[in-house]
Design an enzyme around this catalytic site. Sequence first.
Site, PDB file in Angstrom:
ATOM      1  N   HIS A  32       0.862  -1.186   0.000  1.00  0.00           N
ATOM      2  CA  HIS A  32       0.000   0.000   0.000  1.00  0.00           C
ATOM      3  C   HIS A  32       0.899   1.238   0.000  1.00  0.00           C
ATOM      4  O   HIS A  32       1.708   1.437   0.915  1.00  0.00           O
ATOM      5  CB  HIS A  32      -0.912  -0.026   1.230  1.00  0.00           C
ATOM      6  CG  HIS A  32      -1.885   1.114   1.289  1.00  0.00           C
ATOM      7  ND1 HIS A  32      -3.120   1.083   0.681  1.00  0.00           N
ATOM      8  CD2 HIS A  32      -1.807   2.331   1.896  1.00  0.00           C
ATOM      9  CE1 HIS A  32      -3.772   2.211   0.908  1.00  0.00           C
ATOM     10  NE2 HIS A  32      -2.991   2.997   1.648  1.00  0.00           N
ATOM     11  N   MET A  36       0.958  11.732  -1.041  1.00  0.00           N
ATOM     12  CA  MET A  36       0.320  12.924  -0.442  1.00  0.00           C
ATOM     13  C   MET A  36       0.920  14.191  -1.044  1.00  0.00           C
ATOM     14  O   MET A  36       2.124  14.255  -1.279  1.00  0.00           O
ATOM     15  CB  MET A  36       0.570  12.925   1.065  1.00  0.00           C
ATOM     16  CG  MET A  36       0.064  11.681   1.759  1.00  0.00           C
ATOM     17  SD  MET A  36       0.413  11.756   3.514  1.00  0.00           S
ATOM     18  CE  MET A  36      -0.193  10.157   4.031  1.00  0.00           C
ATOM     19  N   MET A 136     -11.696   5.294   4.697  1.00  0.00           N
ATOM     20  CA  MET A 136     -10.697   5.872   5.606  1.00  0.00           C
ATOM     21  C   MET A 136     -11.220   5.799   7.034  1.00  0.00           C
ATOM     22  O   MET A 136     -12.281   6.339   7.350  1.00  0.00           O
ATOM     23  CB  MET A 136     -10.414   7.344   5.248  1.00  0.00           C
ATOM     24  CG  MET A 136      -9.694   7.558   3.931  1.00  0.00           C
ATOM     25  SD  MET A 136      -8.147   6.651   3.724  1.00  0.00           S
ATOM     26  CE  MET A 136      -7.193   7.197   5.153  1.00  0.00           C
TER      27      MET A 136
HETATM   28  C1  DX5 Z   1      -3.115   7.662   6.065  1.00  0.00           C
HETATM   29  C2  DX5 Z   1      -2.706   6.616   5.083  1.00  0.00           C
HETATM   30  C3  DX5 Z   1      -2.604   5.259   5.657  1.00  0.00           C
HETATM   31  C4  DX5 Z   1      -1.570   5.128   6.759  1.00  0.00           C
HETATM   32  C5  DX5 Z   1      -2.003   4.006   7.645  1.00  0.00           C
HETATM   33  O1  DX5 Z   1      -3.424   8.812   5.391  1.00  0.00           O
HETATM   34  O2  DX5 Z   1      -3.630   6.542   4.013  1.00  0.00           O
HETATM   35  O3  DX5 Z   1      -2.395   4.282   4.654  1.00  0.00           O
HETATM   36  O4  DX5 Z   1      -0.286   4.888   6.272  1.00  0.00           O
HETATM   37  O5  DX5 Z   1      -1.151   3.979   8.721  1.00  0.00           O
HETATM   38  P1  DX5 Z   1      -1.579   3.291  10.100  1.00  0.00           P
HETATM   39  O6  DX5 Z   1      -1.909   1.871   9.795  1.00  0.00           O
HETATM   40  O7  DX5 Z   1      -0.381   3.461  10.953  1.00  0.00           O
HETATM   41  O8  DX5 Z   1      -2.792   4.048  10.596  1.00  0.00           O
HETATM   42 ZN    ZN Z   2      -3.466   4.806   2.604  1.00  0.00          ZN
END
Ligand code: DX5
Ligand code: ZN
Length: 215
Positions: A32, A36, A136
Amino acid sequence: MPIIAPSLLTSDFLQLANVADMLNKSEADWFHLDVMDGSFVPNISFGLPVIERIRTATTKTLDVHLMIVEPGKYAEDFKKAGADILTVHAEVCPNLHRNIQQIKELGMKASVAINPHTPVSALENVIQDIDMVCVMSVNPGFGGQKFIPHTIDKIRALKHLIKERGLSVLIEIDGGVTLDNAAAILHTGADVLVAGNTVFKSADPIATIAKLKSL
Ligand code: DX5
Ligand code: ZN
């Protein structure tokens, strides 16, 4: 069995080759990758050149999560960099259907992410056109945040919508997934678990991935 997609955002970027090796050896299904832009989300991560290099280090699925405005401008570049699945955020796509068509025409799986405040109903008219929904479970931008409990209700509603329409759209949960809450998330109907901190801050990431996979 769930699909496990470790988020490399929390990994040590100086060690990306080793991180890829570890994930290749593990039971992780997907990589994944969180992109950003500092505009849609208040953080900047990594982009095309990094994904291009990761592509050379694995044959596993690259699940690219775009947290950027105007994702349509870059979809072709992400395909060229090696993305297999491209996720765009509903909140930044006034012509979401067009974005989905573009991603599929480029030969990638199309996925739409919804933020914690975005209702499942926002997807009612595109659900039949997509391969996955990324729900999310934190506000996007950072790893290591706490799972927002209300997400469970959204998973249930989304699962209901998918079943009702007779579709096979995957439900991916992104943010705050831990060994403690993962079973409940899966039980409610999720198919894919993204895990950043839970995997990369654990003493034994391979064992942690195996534990998630066995839930
Ligand atoms: C947050 C990201 C996630 C993040 C998840 O904006 O989209 O993919 O990396 O990280 P954890 O599992 O640490 O919440
Ligand atoms: Zn993500």
